[in-house]
Design a protein around this motif. Structure first.
Motif, PDB file in Angstrom:
ATOM      1  N   ASP A 116       0.813  -1.218   0.000  1.00 11.60           N
ATOM      2  CA  ASP A 116       0.000   0.000   0.000  1.00 11.60           C
ATOM      3  C   ASP A 116       0.850   1.273   0.000  1.00 11.60           C
ATOM      4  O   ASP A 116       0.516   2.268   0.646  1.00 11.60           O
ATOM      5  CB  ASP A 116      -0.987   0.008   1.179  1.00 11.60           C
ATOM      6  CG  ASP A 116      -2.086  -1.025   0.991  1.00 11.60           C
ATOM      7  OD1 ASP A 116      -2.365  -1.402  -0.165  1.00 11.60           O
ATOM      8  OD2 ASP A 116      -2.654  -1.465   2.001  1.00 11.60           O
ATOM      9  N   GLU A 117       1.973   1.207  -0.710  1.00  9.22           N
ATOM     10  CA  GLU A 117       2.869   2.362  -0.899  1.00  9.22           C
ATOM     11  C   GLU A 117       3.487   2.918   0.377  1.00  9.22           C
ATOM     12  O   GLU A 117       3.988   4.034   0.378  1.00  9.22           O
ATOM     13  CB  GLU A 117       2.130   3.502  -1.646  1.00  9.22           C
ATOM     14  CG  GLU A 117       1.592   3.129  -3.004  1.00  9.22           C
ATOM     15  CD  GLU A 117       2.687   2.790  -4.013  1.00  9.22           C
ATOM     16  OE1 GLU A 117       3.762   3.407  -3.963  1.00  9.22           O
ATOM     17  OE2 GLU A 117       2.445   1.899  -4.850  1.00  9.22           O
ATOM     18  N   LYS A 118       3.465   2.142   1.496  1.00 10.37           N
ATOM     19  CA  LYS A 118       4.005   2.716   2.729  1.00 10.37           C
ATOM     20  C   LYS A 118       4.761   1.760   3.648  1.00 10.37           C
ATOM     21  O   LYS A 118       5.506   2.214   4.507  1.00 10.37           O
ATOM     22  CB  LYS A 118       2.902   3.421   3.518  1.00 10.37           C
ATOM     23  CG  LYS A 118       1.710   2.561   3.863  1.00 10.37           C
ATOM     24  CD  LYS A 118       0.594   3.367   4.501  1.00 10.37           C
ATOM     25  CE  LYS A 118      -0.629   2.495   4.639  1.00 10.37           C
ATOM     26  NZ  LYS A 118      -1.802   3.236   4.989  1.00 10.37           N
ATOM     27  N   GLN A 119       4.591   0.443   3.515  1.00  8.02           N
ATOM     28  CA  GLN A 119       5.231  -0.498   4.434  1.00  8.02           C
ATOM     29  C   GLN A 119       5.867  -1.645   3.656  1.00  8.02           C
ATOM     30  O   GLN A 119       5.381  -2.027   2.597  1.00  8.02           O
ATOM     31  CB  GLN A 119       4.208  -1.054   5.430  1.00  8.02           C
ATOM     32  CG  GLN A 119       3.590   0.005   6.310  1.00  8.02           C
ATOM     33  CD  GLN A 119       2.420  -0.542   7.109  1.00  8.02           C
ATOM     34  OE1 GLN A 119       1.589  -1.282   6.592  1.00  8.02           O
ATOM     35  NE2 GLN A 119       2.365  -0.166   8.380  1.00  8.02           N
ATOM     36  N   TYR A 120       6.918  -2.223   4.231  1.00 10.65           N
ATOM     37  CA  TYR A 120       7.671  -3.283   3.561  1.00 10.65           C
ATOM     38  C   TYR A 120       7.459  -4.618   4.265  1.00 10.65           C
ATOM     39  O   TYR A 120       7.306  -4.689   5.481  1.00 10.65           O
ATOM     40  CB  TYR A 120       9.159  -2.932   3.532  1.00 10.65           C
ATOM     41  CG  TYR A 120       9.432  -1.742   2.660  1.00 10.65           C
ATOM     42  CD1 TYR A 120       9.707  -1.891   1.307  1.00 10.65           C
ATOM     43  CD2 TYR A 120       9.374  -0.454   3.181  1.00 10.65           C
ATOM     44  CE1 TYR A 120       9.931  -0.791   0.496  1.00 10.65           C
ATOM     45  CE2 TYR A 120       9.595   0.650   2.375  1.00 10.65           C
ATOM     46  CZ  TYR A 120       9.875   0.474   1.036  1.00 10.65           C
ATOM     47  OH  TYR A 120      10.083   1.560   0.238  1.00 10.65           O
ATOM     48  N   LEU A 121       7.480  -5.684   3.456  1.00  8.18           N
ATOM     49  CA  LEU A 121       7.297  -7.046   3.948  1.00  8.18           C
ATOM     50  C   LEU A 121       8.098  -7.985   3.058  1.00  8.18           C
ATOM     51  O   LEU A 121       8.146  -7.795   1.841  1.00  8.18           O
ATOM     52  CB  LEU A 121       5.814  -7.435   3.907  1.00  8.18           C
ATOM     53  CG  LEU A 121       5.455  -8.860   4.317  1.00  8.18           C
ATOM     54  CD1 LEU A 121       5.675  -9.059   5.817  1.00  8.18           C
ATOM     55  CD2 LEU A 121       4.008  -9.178   3.960  1.00  8.18           C
ATOM     56  N   ASN A 122       8.709  -9.007   3.675  1.00  7.36           N
ATOM     57  CA  ASN A 122       9.473  -9.993   2.918  1.00  7.36           C
ATOM     58  C   ASN A 122       8.736 -11.326   2.884  1.00  7.36           C
ATOM     59  O   ASN A 122       8.104 -11.714   3.864  1.00  7.36           O
ATOM     60  CB  ASN A 122      10.845 -10.204   3.551  1.00  7.36           C
ATOM     61  CG  ASN A 122      11.727  -8.992   3.394  1.00  7.36           C
ATOM     62  OD1 ASN A 122      11.530  -7.987   4.066  1.00  7.36           O
ATOM     63  ND2 ASN A 122      12.691  -9.073   2.512  1.00  7.36           N
ATOM     64  N   LEU A 123       8.862 -11.996   1.750  1.00  7.34           N
ATOM     65  CA  LEU A 123       8.327 -13.349   1.589  1.00  7.34           C
ATOM     66  C   LEU A 123       9.473 -14.251   1.166  1.00  7.34           C
ATOM     67  O   LEU A 123      10.199 -13.950   0.217  1.00  7.34           O
ATOM     68  CB  LEU A 123       7.226 -13.391   0.524  1.00  7.34           C
ATOM     69  CG  LEU A 123       6.708 -14.782   0.148  1.00  7.34           C
ATOM     70  CD1 LEU A 123       5.989 -15.446   1.317  1.00  7.34           C
ATOM     71  CD2 LEU A 123       5.789 -14.707  -1.062  1.00  7.34           C
ATOM     72  N   ILE A 124       9.631 -15.351   1.890  1.00  6.67           N
ATOM     73  CA  ILE A 124      10.569 -16.404   1.511  1.00  6.67           C
ATOM     74  C   ILE A 124       9.718 -17.560   1.001  1.00  6.67           C
ATOM     75  O   ILE A 124       8.812 -18.023   1.692  1.00  6.67           O
ATOM     76  CB  ILE A 124      11.414 -16.881   2.709  1.00  6.67           C
ATOM     77  CG1 ILE A 124      12.212 -15.720   3.290  1.00  6.67           C
ATOM     78  CG2 ILE A 124      12.324 -18.038   2.296  1.00  6.67           C
ATOM     79  CD1 ILE A 124      12.888 -16.046   4.620  1.00  6.67           C
ATOM     80  N   TYR A 125      10.011 -18.002  -0.213  1.00  9.40           N
ATOM     81  CA  TYR A 125       9.301 -19.143  -0.773  1.00  9.40           C
ATOM     82  C   TYR A 125      10.329 -20.219  -1.097  1.00  9.40           C
ATOM     83  O   TYR A 125      11.247 -20.002  -1.871  1.00  9.40           O
ATOM     84  CB  TYR A 125       8.527 -18.722  -2.023  1.00  9.40           C
ATOM     85  CG  TYR A 125       7.887 -19.870  -2.780  1.00  9.40           C
ATOM     86  CD1 TYR A 125       7.192 -20.871  -2.111  1.00  9.40           C
ATOM     87  CD2 TYR A 125       7.976 -19.952  -4.157  1.00  9.40           C
ATOM     88  CE1 TYR A 125       6.613 -21.920  -2.795  1.00  9.40           C
ATOM     89  CE2 TYR A 125       7.389 -20.993  -4.855  1.00  9.40           C
ATOM     90  CZ  TYR A 125       6.713 -21.976  -4.176  1.00  9.40           C
ATOM     91  OH  TYR A 125       6.142 -23.022  -4.850  1.00  9.40           O
ATOM     92  N   ASN A 126      10.200 -21.373  -0.453  1.00 10.34           N
ATOM     93  CA  ASN A 126      11.081 -22.517  -0.653  1.00 10.34           C
ATOM     94  C   ASN A 126      10.242 -23.641  -1.244  1.00 10.34           C
ATOM     95  O   ASN A 126       9.186 -23.967  -0.717  1.00 10.34           O
ATOM     96  CB  ASN A 126      11.691 -22.925   0.699  1.00 10.34           C
ATOM     97  CG  ASN A 126      12.621 -24.123   0.603  1.00 10.34           C
ATOM     98  OD1 ASN A 126      12.533 -25.031   1.416  1.00 10.34           O
ATOM     99  ND2 ASN A 126      13.512 -24.155  -0.358  1.00 10.34           N
ATOM    100  N   TYR A 127      10.706 -24.218  -2.351  1.00  9.61           N
ATOM    101  CA  TYR A 127       9.903 -25.237  -3.029  1.00  9.61           C
ATOM    102  C   TYR A 127      10.752 -26.438  -3.400  1.00  9.61           C
ATOM    103  O   TYR A 127      11.945 -26.328  -3.668  1.00  9.61           O
ATOM    104  CB  TYR A 127       9.229 -24.657  -4.276  1.00  9.61           C
ATOM    105  CG  TYR A 127      10.203 -23.977  -5.221  1.00  9.61           C
ATOM    106  CD1 TYR A 127      10.816 -24.687  -6.251  1.00  9.61           C
ATOM    107  CD2 TYR A 127      10.517 -22.629  -5.074  1.00  9.61           C
ATOM    108  CE1 TYR A 127      11.720 -24.077  -7.102  1.00  9.61           C
ATOM    109  CE2 TYR A 127      11.415 -22.011  -5.925  1.00  9.61           C
ATOM    110  CZ  TYR A 127      12.008 -22.739  -6.934  1.00  9.61           C
ATOM    111  OH  TYR A 127      12.917 -22.126  -7.773  1.00  9.61           O
TER     112      TYR A 127
END
Length: 190
Positions: A116-127
């Motif tokens: 939403d143009e204001k906060q950061y989040l990380n995603l780790i995807y392991n497959y």
């Protein structure tokens, strides 16, 4: 007969949603030691041992982890990470998720989003072939540590910026029946 089927269905439903304990989550050869250890098992005819957990980790901060072990007779009906992103976005009513950084190493994808143009989040995807692990890394610390295993010069530009903290607790496995994320493969006999 109907009563027996109803009883079995109710029994499976309640045991599938019962919290239990687990000590660690394995990402390839690395392990995350869980402190919360209260996991929620999820069930679908296409999964084996699947679960999710909201973890408050001393070292990495807040994590959401979903582990999916797909049955070998089933297949995904699309791209796994895309399904996860869409469920996350719709559940939390997020207006925009812009990818600002993405790295692919072996069987890992590391993505940093601007929410939403204001906060950061990380995603780790392991497959792997039948195993998928999604980790929402709210602080970004775990992502940075893992990326540094592949690129020791990496430093996140987003680690100390405003972080997304809204709690997420949906499961792809639990929503698969409604959203058709995976299905049994049909085998034709000659």
């Amino acid at each position: 007969m109907k009563n027996i089927l109803l009883f079995i269905t109710v029994l499976v439903f309640f045991t599938a949603c019962t919290p239990s304990t687990i000590n660690k989550v394995s990402l390839s050869s690395n392990k995350i030691i869980l402190e919360n250890k209260n996991i929620i098992h999820t069930f679908n005819e296409c999964t084996n041992f699947s679960y999710y957990v909201n973890e408050e980790n001393k070292e990495y901060g807040k994590l959401f982890i979903e582990y999916i072990d797909l049955n070998s007779s089933c297949k995904w009906n699309g791209f796994q990470r895309g399904f996860f992103e869409e469920l996350f976005k719709s559940t939390l009513k997020i207006k925009s998720m812009k990818i600002v950084e993405q790295f692919d190493y072996k069987n890992f994808e590391f993505t940093t989003y601007l929410i939403d143009e204001k906060q950061y989040l990380n995603l780790i995807y392991n497959y792997e072939v039948f195993k998928d692990i999604f980790i929402l890394d709210y602080s970004g610390k775990l992502s940075q540590e893992y990326i540094q295993k592949f690129d020791n010069l990496y430093k996140s530009k987003y680690l100390n910026k405003n972080r997304f903290l809204k709690k997420y607790n949906k499961s792809l496995v639990n929503m698969a029946t409604f959203n058709g994320y995976f299905s049994k493969e049909k085998f034709l006999l000659d």
